[in-house]
Design a protein around this motif. Structure first.
Motif, PDB file in Angstrom:
ATOM      1  N   ALA A   1       6.904 -18.766  81.604  1.00 35.93           N
ATOM      2  CA  ALA A   1       6.926 -18.575  80.151  1.00 35.93           C
ATOM      3  C   ALA A   1       6.720 -19.918  79.460  1.00 35.93           C
ATOM      4  O   ALA A   1       7.473 -20.874  79.698  1.00 35.93           O
ATOM      5  CB  ALA A   1       8.257 -17.964  79.718  1.00 35.93           C
ATOM      6  N   THR A   2       5.707 -19.998  78.602  1.00 34.37           N
ATOM      7  CA  THR A   2       5.445 -21.257  77.904  1.00 34.37           C
ATOM      8  C   THR A   2       6.434 -21.474  76.751  1.00 34.37           C
ATOM      9  O   THR A   2       6.530 -22.581  76.216  1.00 34.37           O
ATOM     10  CB  THR A   2       4.015 -21.271  77.351  1.00 34.37           C
ATOM     11  N   SER A   3       7.180 -20.432  76.379  1.00 39.63           N
ATOM     12  CA  SER A   3       8.220 -20.604  75.359  1.00 39.63           C
ATOM     13  C   SER A   3       9.418 -21.380  75.905  1.00 39.63           C
ATOM     14  O   SER A   3      10.248 -21.877  75.137  1.00 39.63           O
ATOM     15  CB  SER A   3       8.679 -19.243  74.843  1.00 39.63           C
ATOM     16  N   ASP A   4       9.495 -21.495  77.221  1.00 37.46           N
ATOM     17  CA  ASP A   4      10.552 -22.277  77.881  1.00 37.46           C
ATOM     18  C   ASP A   4      10.052 -23.711  78.026  1.00 37.46           C
ATOM     19  O   ASP A   4       9.107 -23.981  78.780  1.00 37.46           O
ATOM     20  CB  ASP A   4      10.846 -21.668  79.254  1.00 37.46           C
ATOM     21  N   GLU A   5      10.642 -24.636  77.288  1.00 42.54           N
ATOM     22  CA  GLU A   5      10.163 -26.024  77.296  1.00 42.54           C
ATOM     23  C   GLU A   5      10.211 -26.656  78.678  1.00 42.54           C
ATOM     24  O   GLU A   5       9.437 -27.563  78.985  1.00 42.54           O
ATOM     25  CB  GLU A   5      10.976 -26.864  76.303  1.00 42.54           C
TER      26      GLU A   5
END
Length: 348
Positions: free
Chosen positions: A226-230
């Protein structure tokens, strides 16, 4: 066949809903084929153009450049096809045929510019209308054969989505020993995963969330983040030989370039309507490449179809009636399709 009117779905003006109408088709010329359209895929670029997101829209506009059908008539000098053949038409229906790129089989980069399947004016000064229609007349040189191993409905999206991913994967030599990431698991991205896996690469999906993780792994991905997870960008720094961005929203290019190995390439096949910014140190460090790729030539499109047939790589589709097209557009924008809408042209 003389010039005739055929049934179609068109946008009468920018941002207007599509509605049933008729549009003209030219007579079948010496090298033309008349195609009885069976299926037409819905590409995100159809929505961009119908809503004038890229500018220069010509209305009324009949979208559709993912066309699968059957030859109904051939011109007297046609040598490649016969009545009854299963055929497809993608984004290009003519080019100059004489520049270095056309002669090299890279018609998509024609110096004089391509004639688009729709929303264009051809070399005779006539408007082009696309595949959301019952029939189309196309020069045999811009028509491809759909192998018997592919059903026409799942083959239709390959004429844009399939070749758009196949071409850069081949150009940047995706295969065994290469790590490939696909950004976005949509109409384009899901074909990128399938094709990259079939070529032998190790495939990772980079998506906003993990909502489609199970799908991604079934399609051939080995990893899904997930790219929302930094922390994703920290974990995967310097990991990939090739990243294909299929999304039409602007990305933080610097962050994605940070995921590449030395000499890696970030290739954009999605086309955001807005400009994007870039700090050039993102490419200088690591001798990285930021690139783009546009569909493929006619011969490469045929190669892609043959490859997909050999490996059983049809698109994942949801078949709809023509009168559901406006609802389908809204669902595409909401990412509510797995993974390509295809119009049953018999309902037009």
């Amino acid at each position: 066949m003389t010039v005739t009117q055929v049934a179609a779905y068109a946008a009468p003006a920018a941002k207007a809903p599509l509605e049933r109408t008729t549009v003209p088709r030219r007579p079948v010329g010496a090298h033309d084929v008349l195609i009885d359209i069976k299926y037409a895929g819905i590409c995100h670029s159809d929505i961009h153009q119908v809503r004038d997101g890229w500018g220069e829209g010509l209305y009324p506009m009949v979208p559709g450049h993912e066309i699968a059908g059957v030859v109904a008539e051939v011109g007297p000098e046609v040598t490649r096809f016969a009545v009854g053949d299963r055929v497809g038409v993608g984004c290009i229906v003519d080019t100059c045929r004489k520049c270095e790129y056309c002669l090299a089989g890279q018609e998509q980069y024609c110096v004089e510019g391509i004639t688009g399947t729709y929303n264009a004016v051809d070399r005779q000064g006539e408007r082009t209308y696309g595949g959301y229609s019952s029939h189309i007349v196309v020069d045999e040189n811009y028509t491809v054969r759909i192998p018997d191993g592919l059903a026409l409905d799942v083959a239709a999206p390959l004429l844009c989505a399939g070749i758009t991913l196949y071409s850069p994967l081949k150009h940047w030599q995706a295969g065994p020993g290469k790590k490939v990431a696909v950004v976005g698991l949509g109409g384009l991205g899901h074909m990128g995963v399938k094709i990259a896996h079939a070529l032998g690469a190790e495939v990772t999906v980079l998506s906003q969330s993990l909502r489609k993780r199970e799908d991604g792994l079934k399609l051939g991905a080995s990893h899904y983040y997930a790219t929302s997870d930094e922390t994703t960008f920290e974990k995967l720094a310097g990991s990939f030989d090739l990243i294909l961005s299929t999304v039409s929203a602007p990305l933080d290019l610097g962050a994605y370039l940070g995921l590449l190995r030395v000499d890696g390439a970030l290739v954009n096949v999605g086309a955001p309507e807005e400009p994007v910014a870039l700090n050039l140190f993102s490419v200088i460090g690591g001798r990285k490449t930021l690139a783009g790729s546009m569909i493929g030539g006619i011969a490469e499109t045929q190669e892609m179809l043959d490859f997909c047939a050999e490996h059983g790589l049809g698109s994942e589709i949801e078949l709809i009636r023509a009168d559901e097209v406006n609802e389908a557009y809204e669902r595409v924008l909401a990412s509510d399709v797995r993974y390509r809408f295809v119009i049953d042209a018999s309902t037009i």
